[in-house]
Design a protein around this motif. Sequence first.
Motif, PDB file in Angstrom:
ATOM      1  N   MET A  36     -10.109   4.072  -4.214  1.00 27.14           N
ATOM      2  CA  MET A  36     -10.546   2.824  -3.572  1.00 27.14           C
ATOM      3  C   MET A  36     -11.836   2.997  -2.760  1.00 27.14           C
ATOM      4  SD  MET A  36      -8.525   0.756  -4.952  1.00 27.14           S
ATOM      5  CE  MET A  36      -8.980  -0.798  -4.198  1.00 27.14           C
ATOM      6  N   PRO A  37     -11.962   4.072  -1.942  1.00 25.13           N
ATOM      7  CA  PRO A  37     -13.227   4.259  -1.212  1.00 25.13           C
ATOM      8  C   PRO A  37     -14.425   4.383  -2.146  1.00 25.13           C
ATOM      9  CG  PRO A  37     -11.530   5.647  -0.259  1.00 25.13           C
ATOM     10  CD  PRO A  37     -10.956   5.073  -1.537  1.00 25.13           C
ATOM     11  N   VAL A  42       1.191   2.573  -3.367  1.00 24.92           N
ATOM     12  CA  VAL A  42      -0.002   2.920  -4.120  1.00 24.92           C
ATOM     13  C   VAL A  42      -0.083   4.445  -4.199  1.00 24.92           C
ATOM     14  CG1 VAL A  42      -2.517   2.884  -4.039  1.00 24.92           C
ATOM     15  CG2 VAL A  42      -1.224   0.816  -3.500  1.00 24.92           C
ATOM     16  N   PHE A  80      -3.193  -4.144  -6.501  1.00 28.11           N
ATOM     17  CA  PHE A  80      -3.433  -5.053  -5.381  1.00 28.11           C
ATOM     18  C   PHE A  80      -3.452  -6.514  -5.846  1.00 28.11           C
ATOM     19  CE2 PHE A  80      -5.412  -0.973  -4.635  1.00 28.11           C
ATOM     20  CZ  PHE A  80      -4.773  -0.592  -3.468  1.00 28.11           C
ATOM     21  N   MET A  89      -5.323   5.552  -4.251  1.00 27.53           N
ATOM     22  CA  MET A  89      -5.800   5.476  -2.870  1.00 27.53           C
ATOM     23  C   MET A  89      -7.125   6.217  -2.716  1.00 27.53           C
ATOM     24  SD  MET A  89      -3.523   6.362   0.450  1.00 27.53           S
ATOM     25  CE  MET A  89      -3.743   8.134   0.319  1.00 27.53           C
ATOM     26  N   ARG A  90      -7.254   7.330  -3.404  1.00 26.12           N
ATOM     27  CA  ARG A  90      -8.488   8.126  -3.313  1.00 26.12           C
ATOM     28  C   ARG A  90      -9.647   7.460  -4.056  1.00 26.12           C
ATOM     29  NH1 ARG A  90      -8.447  11.490   0.887  1.00 26.12           N
ATOM     30  NH2 ARG A  90      -6.266  11.945   1.233  1.00 26.12           N
ATOM     31  N   ILE A  95      -8.805  -4.423   1.855  1.00 25.33           N
ATOM     32  CA  ILE A  95      -7.749  -3.477   1.485  1.00 25.33           C
ATOM     33  C   ILE A  95      -7.892  -2.176   2.256  1.00 25.33           C
ATOM     34  CG2 ILE A  95      -6.936  -1.981  -0.398  1.00 25.33           C
ATOM     35  CD1 ILE A  95      -7.578  -4.384  -2.291  1.00 25.33           C
ATOM     36  N   LEU A  96      -9.138  -1.721   2.405  1.00 22.08           N
ATOM     37  CA  LEU A  96      -9.388  -0.453   3.090  1.00 22.08           C
ATOM     38  C   LEU A  96      -9.300  -0.581   4.610  1.00 22.08           C
ATOM     39  CD1 LEU A  96     -12.377   0.934   0.973  1.00 22.08           C
ATOM     40  CD2 LEU A  96     -10.058   1.840   1.041  1.00 22.08           C
ATOM     41  N   GLY A  97      -9.062  -1.777   5.092  1.00 25.35           N
ATOM     42  CA  GLY A  97      -8.978  -1.965   6.543  1.00 25.35           C
ATOM     43  C   GLY A  97     -10.344  -1.943   7.200  1.00 25.35           C
ATOM     44  N   LYS A 135       0.820  -1.217   0.000  1.00 25.76           N
ATOM     45  CA  LYS A 135       0.000   0.000   0.000  1.00 25.76           C
ATOM     46  C   LYS A 135       0.849   1.260   0.000  1.00 25.76           C
ATOM     47  CE  LYS A 135      -3.879  -2.086   2.373  1.00 25.76           C
ATOM     48  NZ  LYS A 135      -4.680  -2.025   3.598  1.00 25.76           N
ATOM     49  N   ASN A 136       2.032   1.152   0.618  1.00 26.66           N
ATOM     50  CA  ASN A 136       2.915   2.313   0.639  1.00 26.66           C
ATOM     51  C   ASN A 136       3.242   2.812  -0.756  1.00 26.66           C
ATOM     52  OD1 ASN A 136       3.281   2.799   3.369  1.00 26.66           O
ATOM     53  ND2 ASN A 136       4.832   1.195   3.554  1.00 26.66           N
TER      54      ASN A 136
END
Lengths: 210, 210
Positions: free
Chosen positions: A16-17, A8, A57, A13-14, A79-81, A5-6
């Motif tokens: 994914m949600p 990405v 991913f 990252m923006r 992935i999003l925790g 993820k570091n």
Amino acid sequence: MAKEKNYVSEAVMRRMPKYYRYLTDMEKSGIERISSRELSQRMGLTASQIRQDFNCFGGFGQQGYGYNVSELRLEIQKILGLTNTYNVIIAGAGNLGQALANYTGFEKDGFHVKCLFDINPRLIGMSIRGIPIYDIDEMEDYISNNKVDIAAICTPKEKAREAAERVIKSGVRGIWNFAAVDIAAPHHVIVENVHLSDSLYTLSFRMSDE
Amino acid sequence: MAKEKNYVSEAVMRRMPKYYRYLTDMEKSGIERISSRELSQRMGLTASQIRQDFNCFGGFGQQGYGYNVSELRLEIQKILGLTNTYNVIIAGAGNLGQALANYTGFEKDGFHVKCLFDINPRLIGMSIRGIPIYDIDEMEDYISNNKVDIAAICTPKEKAREAAERVIKSGVRGIWNFAAVDIAAPHHVIVENVHLSDSLYTLSFRMSDE
């Protein structure tokens, strides 16, 4: 190249949600399977963009089949925790802090607001949806004695940095900052900003170009 | 190549409000002049990044002098459209709508909240800081009879698209959307989203990588 993820990008990252939000809505609507073309049309992205994002991913979906909505949603949830739960406190029980405490939607995603903290004696001792408001001077003790993952900073701008410093010193690893200041934090603490005024300025910026 | 705002990248566009915020704070603190090096240190950007950003708008500052804080702030204020004033209505007078109406900071930047609209009879007729809450069925009439530039959508998610369609049809050019849905709008209407759950997911995403 490692696909941690570091590595990405901010843009991926923006997004994914947004995938998660769309997939959750689709699952609720009873959609079981979706082609990458249809997913891209719904989301306003190209199919190739989506494939690239998912490749960060390891990639999901099968050639010729598309995506199983529930499975893809679960992968992105991981992935999003969002398969974890998070205990949240809110520093500042003004309008915005109260609005956050009142919103039940976050709980469905595993974010549990445990209490608010404020300096105002008229608010201390009250509760919102059963969530108590404590004296902000008790904040460090509370964090030390309870599992707190995230602190939402909803204080006035002038008090935000101090509030953030205090929760960070007490061991909070995630800051959800609503104050119009940037918060300095050590590397292991994640700061996510919701700068409402910046958002409004972006709106006026784009409107003034018409 | 034309340096119109249309050609400014999303990343540059997102940084302009931050420059404005920092310069406003510096001006308030009495700082008159700042070197590009010092500005970059304060903002956590490189000096070359700052120069590149400003070059999108023709460039500011003088070699060897740096920037005059007030002048630079005024330039960016103009770029952001903040020398204009905007009339704002809020669709949805729940916690979030009320929090926005209660916040006085937006007025300093020229955003004037004129009224809220809600479906709830217990809220209709009340006011917040003197700002009235009207029946949402009066929203189109209000927009037709008054200058309304921006509508903040603070309704529940399920009602957000309909509310947005209604204000757009009535002539609103800017949508500040707080609902967790994406709003479709014609090209001349600008939509700026504040997706709080997306922001929270980004936080958990980054935290779960530690």
